[in-house]
Design a protein around this motif. Structure first.
Motif, PDB file in Angstrom:
ATOM      1  N   ALA B 357       0.787  -1.226   0.000  1.00 17.70           N
ATOM      2  CA  ALA B 357       0.000   0.000   0.000  1.00 17.70           C
ATOM      3  C   ALA B 357       0.817   1.273   0.000  1.00 17.70           C
ATOM      4  N   ALA B 432      -6.673  -0.241   6.803  1.00 18.75           N
ATOM      5  CA  ALA B 432      -7.488  -1.036   5.881  1.00 18.75           C
ATOM      6  C   ALA B 432      -6.711  -2.108   5.118  1.00 18.75           C
ATOM      7  N   PRO B 433      -5.452  -1.827   4.691  1.00 21.16           N
ATOM      8  CA  PRO B 433      -4.741  -2.869   3.949  1.00 21.16           C
ATOM      9  C   PRO B 433      -4.560  -4.177   4.726  1.00 21.16           C
ATOM     10  N   GLY B 436      -7.152  -6.300   3.640  1.00 20.87           N
ATOM     11  CA  GLY B 436      -7.279  -6.482   2.200  1.00 20.87           C
ATOM     12  C   GLY B 436      -8.039  -5.395   1.482  1.00 20.87           C
ATOM     13  N   HIS B 437      -8.153  -4.233   2.114  1.00 23.63           N
ATOM     14  CA  HIS B 437      -8.834  -3.119   1.451  1.00 23.63           C
ATOM     15  C   HIS B 437      -7.873  -1.941   1.344  1.00 23.63           C
ATOM     16  N   SER B 438      -8.264  -0.967   0.570  1.00 24.49           N
ATOM     17  CA  SER B 438      -7.485   0.251   0.577  1.00 24.49           C
ATOM     18  C   SER B 438      -8.412   1.405   0.271  1.00 24.49           C
ATOM     19  N   VAL B 439      -8.058   2.573   0.773  1.00 27.79           N
ATOM     20  CA  VAL B 439      -8.863   3.747   0.476  1.00 27.79           C
ATOM     21  C   VAL B 439      -7.970   4.747  -0.258  1.00 27.79           C
ATOM     22  N   ASN B 440      -8.582   5.641  -0.998  1.00 30.33           N
ATOM     23  CA  ASN B 440      -7.776   6.632  -1.701  1.00 30.33           C
ATOM     24  C   ASN B 440      -7.845   7.970  -0.961  1.00 30.33           C
TER      25      ASN B 440
END
Lengths: 132, 798
Positions: B357, B432-433, B436-440
């Motif tokens: 990330a 979040a990573p 397994g997620h990511s935000v911008n």
């Protein structure tokens, strides 16, 4: 007494609710299974590796770079990226592309290359044991 | 070896100090002196270990792995010293070193304040024990020998006089694809070297060097300041736990106040310097990218700032005789969380969980370190919240919780909660990573505009409100002038800046409101006690900072440009012309000169690009032209010397058997045309290439795309098929993989007619209006923090 909990609680509820909403709207999932990437057709961060055996095209004039990627299970897909080839692309261990699968190929908006930052560690396999 | 022994002894001393201080707290008075002694011994050992590591770096002792990995003979002395914290092990050492210093000051401070010392120091030594455990030989020890684990070392680092020795040959390896030679450094080689009377230091004569992104001025000051902030964050935690140990919440408020302020001030300064570094050197295009590493140091800072305000309320209400004061529980939670979040930040950025990330390069340190850091975070979370749970009932019974609706108490509390909401949002986004997620960036940005509106409005409002309760018509009377003034100012800014977004208008209003209220108070008290100014100066600073943020991020413009050499282009009212590049810094970098003209004002900016030997990557450094009201920012993106686009068509990479299509023709790479091996090895002339089969309009052509070596010249021979309207030219051929890069183009294509290659520099040009306010704002804020520190330091003795 009441005021403190009223204000504190209100702020927490509003912002956490807002956050949860935004999170579902803007979060992008990491996906390492390309079969799912191709089926779901939504914006993901697909992680895999570059298929070096297949041809890649760097169209300098239109700044379009296309290549093939595969996941751990060997599912392959074509990736099209509007931009130039990242500088350390060739030496990347794995690649993370952000975008979505559309019209038969993965339209990437961003490429992140994961390079062995300590190159010796990963190079152990690459270094052929051919004594000089 | 010596280093590891020193660190192990320091760990032992730290544990002894912890036990003795704890016993001292339990009433064993003799133990206190032993604990004190043990802590000083620990600190001295840590200083010794740090000095030793610095000594090894300065004297280039490459037989130590850390020295080999993060420094080299080429580093200039300042950077060489800073390579101390270039890697993980060293940055833990820096953290440890600074924490030890903080501990010495804390010990002195606590010994002068009643029975504080044994309680505070027993918690503090728990922290030092954990960090010492981290750098102990079990985990991330900086004193590991080079050969502790087999390592491949590039031949460049090896003494050329020794590499030909017969016994070394067994340890030489070649990598066919990159054509590099390596020496496998292992215990076997070390014993062979020792048997021949050669030390590892004689054999390995250069290190790998520091990542070029780190070899600059900011590397020397940003990490020490940031880590000072991290180290100082330990103290409020210790005070909170110490207060709960004694179950006395009276003194800890004033005693921990100066520490909390100082920690937040230094941490804030460190974060800002990191942002400035990113802006000036790394070419991210801005000072803040919501990168996990940046975020994770911002989170504890926000919590600390929230804590400062609720702690102030507790202090005030204590002074008014409200028992232990208001918000005691909130404060205990915030003080504990500040340090827990510092450790959590270390966990996020050092454990490798964010590998995918972040643009910062992370090395996966392995599951043991991962688990250790989890235990570190868990322990402190447990100690902080566990003791709180234990005292919860007492605290609930003894806290008075009634605030008027229009009271400064309530508005400060609300502001703190909003700051915590901001911290939570960043925490969720940054973590979040792991799931397994990511935000911008949009996630953070759109959340923080409303947060900033509320915080700045509350800031102005809280200063107009009285403690306890305010009558609404008093408030109205008092606030009318400031509100009127800020409305006028806001309208001016809106008109001048062409603001159309309603949220931005509200933000401008609340920031100017806060600015005016604080200025008004500051002017009133400047003739009186200047020590009272701290809070207002800090608020003015942060308001100025925010105006800079609004100006530079919302009103900045950016444009990507292809600058052809010698041809001026206009952007943002400036005529830009690429005039060519020149080598700088001993030919290690290239400066690309762009001449900028606007009216009578002419200047040249030079963004820099170079290929770093360290990682064989293209590095880019932006050029910034600063003016009073804005910065012009030029990020280099790429440079094309024009030789490659000659053919016009795209380059296609093919392996034997591959087929590709171009202009209606089907082209198959049938087989590799090998060179004559003997002449090639002998250095004579040879040719190699690809045998291609071209199908077009039912006709088949056999074509050889060849690369010829003639003397020292290498020529790629173009082939033209007039009937098929096709021109084929080999561009690259790898004889090992037999992979070919071929350029196809149409013969009658106009592009091929371009006679002279064009040199093109691609840049991203942007304007950053009022970005200066970002830096000055933070500096003013930090200055305000330290005015408050000096005031609260005096109070802490009373």
């Amino acid at each position: 007494m009441k005021n403190k909990y009223l204000f504190g609680g209100l702020i927490i509820v509003i912002f956490l609710g807002f956050m949860a909403y935004l999170f579902t709207q803007s979060n992008i999932k990491y996906e390492s299974d390309f079969a799912k990437v191709m089926k779901e057709q939504k914006v993901v961060k697909a992680t895999g590796s570059w298929v070096k055996d297949k041809s890649y095209v760097m169209d300098i004039q239109n700044r379009v770079f296309s290549f093939y990627m595969e996941d751990a299970d060997g599912h392959q897909m074509k990736v099209v990226y509007n931009g130039s080839m990242p500088n350390n692309f060739a030496s990347a261990q794995s690649i993370v592309v952000t975008g979505e699968y559309k019209d038969g190929c993965f339209q990437a908006t961003n490429i992140l290359t994961k390079c062995p930052s300590k190159y010796e560690g990963q190079n152990v396999q690459a270094v052929k044991t051919s004594n000089l | 070896m010596i280093g590891s022994i020193i660190l192990t002894l320091a760990l032992a001393s730290s544990i002894i100090a912890m036990v003795m201080y704890y016993l001292g707290y339990r009433g064993y008075n003799n133990a206190l002196n032993i604990g004190r002694l043990a802590y000083h011994v620990m600190a001295m050992l840590v200083f010794l270990a740090a000095a030793l590591l610095e000594y090894l770096l300065i004297t280039h002792q490459y037989s130590y792995r850390y020295v080999f990995e993060y420094s080299s003979n080429e580093l200039k002395s300042g950077i060489l010293m800073a390579s101390f914290w270039g890697g993980q092990e060293g940055s833990f050492m820096l953290w440890l070193f600074l924490t030890s210093i903080v501990g010495l000051i804390l010990q002195n401070y606590a010994s002068k304040r009643g029975d504080l010392e044994p309680r505070v120091m027993s918690v503090f030594t728990l922290a030092t024990s954990f960090i010492l455990l981290m750098v102990s030989p079990m985990f991330k020890n900086p004193f590991v020998y080079l050969w502790a684990e087999p390592i491949f070392i590039g031949i460049k680092s090896i003494n050329p006089n020794l590499v030909h020795l017969p016994f070394v040959q067994n340890f030489l390896f070649a990598d066919a694809s990159s054509n590099q030679q390596f020496v496998k450094m292992s215990t076997g080689l070390v014993s062979a070297l020792t048997a021949n009377g050669i030390s590892v230091g004689q054999f390995v004569i250069n290190g790998r060097g520091l990542n070029p992104q780190l070899t600059n001025f900011w590397m020397q000051i940003h990490p020490p300041i940031l880590f000072s902030g991290f180290s100082m964050s330990t103290v409020p935690f210790c005070f909170a736990v110490a207060a709960m140990m004694k179950n006395d919440y009276k003194d800890w408020v004033k005693q921990s106040f100066p520490w909390l302020l100082a920690a937040a001030g230094i941490l804030g300064l460190g974060i800002m310097l990191g942002g400035y570094w990113a802006y000036e050197m790394l070419g991210w295009g801005g000072y803040w990218a919501w990168d996990p590493v940046e975020n994770s140091s911002l989170i504890p800072w926000l919590v600390a700032v929230a804590g400062i305000h609720t702690l102030l309320v507790q202090k005030k209400s204590q002074a008014k005789g409200d028992g232990i004061g208001k918000f005691a529980k909130t404060n205990l939670i915030l003080m504990s969380m500040m340090y827990v979040l510092v450790i959590y930040s270390t966990f996020l950025t050092r454990s490798g969980v964010l590998g995918d990330a972040s643009v910062h390069s992370f090395v996966n340190p392995g599951t043991i370190v991962y688990l250790f850091l989890m235990i570190f975070v868990g322990t402190f979370l447990l100690v902080g919240l566990g003791t709180l749970a234990y005292r919860w009932r007492y605290l609930t019974l003894h806290t008075k919780t009634d605030e008027g609706l229009l009271s400064r108490e309530l508005s400060l509390f609300t502001a703190s909660i909003v700051l915590c909401a901001s911290a939570t949002i960043i925490l969720v986004g940054t973590s979040a990573p792991i799931f397994g997620h990511s935000v911008n960036a949009k996630f953070y940005n759109s959340m923080h505009i409303p947060i900033a509106i509320i915080i700045f409005f509350l800031n102005g409002l809280s200063l107009l409100l009285k403690w306890k309760d305010t009558k609404s018509h008093d408030l109205l009377k008092k606030s009318l002038p400031s509100i009127a003034a800020s409305i006028v100012l806001t309208i001016l800014i809106i008109l001048f800046g062409g603001i159309s977004d309603i949220l931005v208008m509200l933000l401008v209003f609340s920031v100017t409101f806060s600015l005016i209220v604080n200025l008004e108070i500051a002017i009133k008290i400047i003739r009186g006690n200047k020590k009272m100014l701290g809070a207002y100066v800090a608020h003015i600073g942060i308001a100025i900072f925010l105006l800079g943020v609004i100006g530079s991020s919302i009103y900045g413009r950016e444009k990507e440009l292809d600058l052809v050499k010698g041809q001026p282009q206009e952007v943002f009212g400036y005529k830009l012309m690429f005039t060519g590049y020149e080598p700088i810094d001993n030919n290690s970098k290239y400066a690309f000169n762009i001449k900028c003209v606007k009216g009578d004002n002419a200047f040249t900016v030079s963004p820099i690009m170079y290929i770093a030997d360290f990682n064989n990557s293209l590095m880019r450094e932006p050029a910034i032209y600063s003016m009073a009201t804005k910065d012009l920012y030029f990020s280099p993106l790429g440079y094309d010397d024009g030789s490659q686009t000659e053919g016009g068509g795209p380059a296609v990479s093919l392996s034997v058997g591959n087929t590709t299509n171009f202009g209606g023709a089907k082209i198959t790479y049938q087989k590799f045309i090998p060179p004559d091996v003997n002449t090639m090895m002998g250095g004579g002339n040879f040719q190699l290439g690809a045998q291609l089969v071209v199908d077009k309009d039912g006709k088949t052509y056999n074509v050889q795309a060849l690369m010829k070596k003639n003397g020292r010249q290498i020529e790629f021979v173009p082939v033209e098929l007039k009937d098929a309207n096709l021109r084929i030219q080999l561009q690259k051929m790898d004889p090992n993989t037999q992979k070919a890069e071929i350029v196809f183009s149409k013969i009658n294509d106009d592009n091929t007619a371009t006679a002279k290659p064009k040199e093109v520099l691609t840049i991203q040009a942007s304007t950053k209006p009022f970005v200066n306010l970002v830096w000055t704002g933070v500096l003013i804020m930090v200055f305000g923090f330290f005015i408050s520190v000096s005031r609260r330091l005096k109070e802490s003795l009373s």
